[in-house]
Design a protein around this motif. Sequence first.
Motif, PDB file in Angstrom:
ATOM      1  N   SER A 127      28.995  53.399  10.613  1.00  0.00           N
ATOM      2  CA  SER A 127      30.316  52.767  10.632  1.00  0.00           C
ATOM      3  C   SER A 127      30.271  51.336  10.110  1.00  0.00           C
ATOM      4  CB  SER A 127      30.884  52.777  12.055  1.00  0.00           C
ATOM      5  OG  SER A 127      30.142  51.909  12.898  1.00  0.00           O
ATOM      6  N   THR A 130      30.715  50.744   5.890  1.00  0.00           N
ATOM      7  CA  THR A 130      31.961  51.070   5.194  1.00  0.00           C
ATOM      8  C   THR A 130      32.290  50.082   4.083  1.00  0.00           C
ATOM      9  OG1 THR A 130      33.200  49.889   6.917  1.00  0.00           O
ATOM     10  CG2 THR A 130      32.966  52.278   7.164  1.00  0.00           C
ATOM     11  N   ILE A 138      36.276  55.814  -2.118  1.00  0.00           N
ATOM     12  CA  ILE A 138      36.974  56.795  -1.291  1.00  0.00           C
ATOM     13  C   ILE A 138      37.941  57.618  -2.135  1.00  0.00           C
ATOM     14  CG2 ILE A 138      38.584  57.103   0.627  1.00  0.00           C
ATOM     15  CD1 ILE A 138      35.817  56.294   1.504  1.00  0.00           C
ATOM     16  N   THR A 259      34.539  62.246   5.410  1.00  0.00           N
ATOM     17  CA  THR A 259      35.217  61.984   6.681  1.00  0.00           C
ATOM     18  C   THR A 259      35.864  60.610   6.681  1.00  0.00           C
ATOM     19  OG1 THR A 259      33.836  63.469   7.996  1.00  0.00           O
ATOM     20  CG2 THR A 259      34.814  61.615   9.148  1.00  0.00           C
ATOM     21  N   THR A 260      35.167  59.626   6.112  1.00  0.00           N
ATOM     22  CA  THR A 260      35.725  58.262   6.039  1.00  0.00           C
ATOM     23  C   THR A 260      37.042  58.273   5.284  1.00  0.00           C
ATOM     24  OG1 THR A 260      33.514  57.276   6.084  1.00  0.00           O
ATOM     25  CG2 THR A 260      35.309  55.892   5.290  1.00  0.00           C
ATOM     26  N   CYS A 263      39.713  60.057   7.363  1.00  0.00           N
ATOM     27  CA  CYS A 263      40.102  59.244   8.516  1.00  0.00           C
ATOM     28  C   CYS A 263      40.992  58.084   8.088  1.00  0.00           C
ATOM     29  CB  CYS A 263      38.857  58.720   9.234  1.00  0.00           C
ATOM     30  SG  CYS A 263      39.207  57.788  10.751  1.00  0.00           S
ATOM     31  N   LEU A 264      40.625  57.438   6.994  1.00  0.00           N
ATOM     32  CA  LEU A 264      41.433  56.312   6.504  1.00  0.00           C
ATOM     33  C   LEU A 264      42.797  56.788   6.013  1.00  0.00           C
ATOM     34  CD1 LEU A 264      38.697  54.305   4.578  1.00  0.00           C
ATOM     35  CD2 LEU A 264      39.678  53.781   6.805  1.00  0.00           C
ATOM     36  N   ARG A 276      35.975  49.876  12.989  1.00  0.00           N
ATOM     37  CA  ARG A 276      34.623  50.413  12.941  1.00  0.00           C
ATOM     38  C   ARG A 276      34.325  51.250  14.174  1.00  0.00           C
ATOM     39  NH1 ARG A 276      31.261  45.159  10.622  1.00  0.00           N
ATOM     40  NH2 ARG A 276      31.877  45.424   8.441  1.00  0.00           N
ATOM     41  N   LEU A 279      35.779  54.644  13.498  1.00  0.00           N
ATOM     42  CA  LEU A 279      34.954  55.388  12.552  1.00  0.00           C
ATOM     43  C   LEU A 279      33.667  55.858  13.205  1.00  0.00           C
ATOM     44  CD1 LEU A 279      35.371  53.324   9.258  1.00  0.00           C
ATOM     45  CD2 LEU A 279      36.252  55.604   9.730  1.00  0.00           C
ATOM     46  N   TYR A 283      32.547  59.722  13.305  1.00  0.00           N
ATOM     47  CA  TYR A 283      31.261  60.212  12.821  1.00  0.00           C
ATOM     48  C   TYR A 283      30.495  60.939  13.936  1.00  0.00           C
ATOM     49  CZ  TYR A 283      32.049  56.788   9.043  1.00  0.00           C
ATOM     50  OH  TYR A 283      32.565  56.059   8.014  1.00  0.00           O
ATOM     51  N   CYS A 440      38.092  49.395   6.087  1.00  0.00           N
ATOM     52  CA  CYS A 440      38.638  49.306   7.432  1.00  0.00           C
ATOM     53  C   CYS A 440      38.516  47.885   7.940  1.00  0.00           C
ATOM     54  CB  CYS A 440      37.915  50.267   8.379  1.00  0.00           C
ATOM     55  SG  CYS A 440      36.215  49.806   8.706  1.00  0.00           S
TER      56      CYS A 440
END
Length: 446
Positions: A127, A130, A138, A259-260, A263-264, A276, A279, A283, A440
Amino acid sequence: MNHVANRPDPVEARLPPWQLLVCGLQHVLVIYAGIVAVPLIIGSTLGLDGAQQAMLVNASILTSGIATLIQTLGLGPFGARLPLIQASSFIALPPMVMIAREYDLPTAYGAVIGGGLATCLLAPLASRLTRFFPPVVIGSVITVVGLSLMPAAANWLGGGRPGDPGFGAPAHLLLGFATLALTLLITARAGTMGRTLAILLGMAAGCVLGILTGQADFTPMRQVAWMAPPPVLPFGAPAFHTVPILVMTMAMMVILVETTGNCLAVSRLAGRTASRAVLARTYAADGLSTLLGGFLGGTPYNAFAQNTGLIALTGVRSRFVVAAAGALMVAMGLFPRLGAAVACMPRPVLGGSAILMFGMTAMAGIQDLARIRPSGTAHALVAAVAIAAGVLPMACPTLFAHLPGPLRILTASGVFMAAFCAVTLNLLLSPDQISRAGPCEDATDA
């Protein structure tokens, strides 16, 4: 100011039970194809019999449901508490098949368990990395994720797989495109509730058309038991070897990039800032889901992109809706006949809906890329090469067939290729981005 502070949080909205059920079912229908595709591909590629393939599918559905409940509702340090749905990762498919071929299935599942445990342990550190994933990275990865799902949509649209009898028959194509057209019509013309349920209503209309045209067959569900508990370690005790575990851990790190992005994207749709801490919990939920899947005959799991497009399309951002989808998947996993009813849905209907949903996934990545304000052409070069590299394994699956085992496993994944190129080129061409906070905010709150 008080008006903003008192504005209801859409993520915490609690809908009436019937609406939770219906909206949750819509998420299940959207994600279902992705859930079953990975275990079916693994089973057919490795030559497993029908009963073993059915077991893999039920294990995947059950574990996806449990993982979604953990991700949405939270379990201690696990779970984002966001409307994120968990499902089998396509990124882990080539490594699992390759490990099973070069070793055996117990070794493949030992690698899954090892990779899941490593992800749980590395989640707090991951995390903090990032800052290496700015919007250009991304956006490129999520765009490739959407594009990489299109071959599955094409197969479903054609009624199965290339080479199957009747694949691509005009009747299949007509049913698939009719489903797509009806879904678009409902989205454009219906009110708020109709727009919310557009995918579900489009699939229902497609199923009716499938029945009328003789393309739907629900008799196989009668051959499935009503209830069957999931077997633990269905292929025997897992075998743990260093190289397979390292390969699967590397695959999990690539999964975390996807996943990042998901999620974002969901955080932005929900009006939240992904800290963080969020995240790290996201994770960790990926790792716990994968660890659980290794024991139940499942596969590595991650926060999936399909429901991102559905949330954007419907505007329903409640995490409890997605939790309801998780509960439904648990029920489908414990009661195989319920899952079989959905599995009997005509493939062209799934294909017509998938065109829209996978396209929306790619659009989520394009929207990330649209946020970039490049200085010179560095970001354009990063995105161009990353997306092109991600498409290569899809355009020519045998391109990297002669590489050594571990490299062949990794390069078979278009998402890995895109992530590797995007991160590396961003480091080389846009080093100024690395000193920034990343995608993030470094918030201390969960």
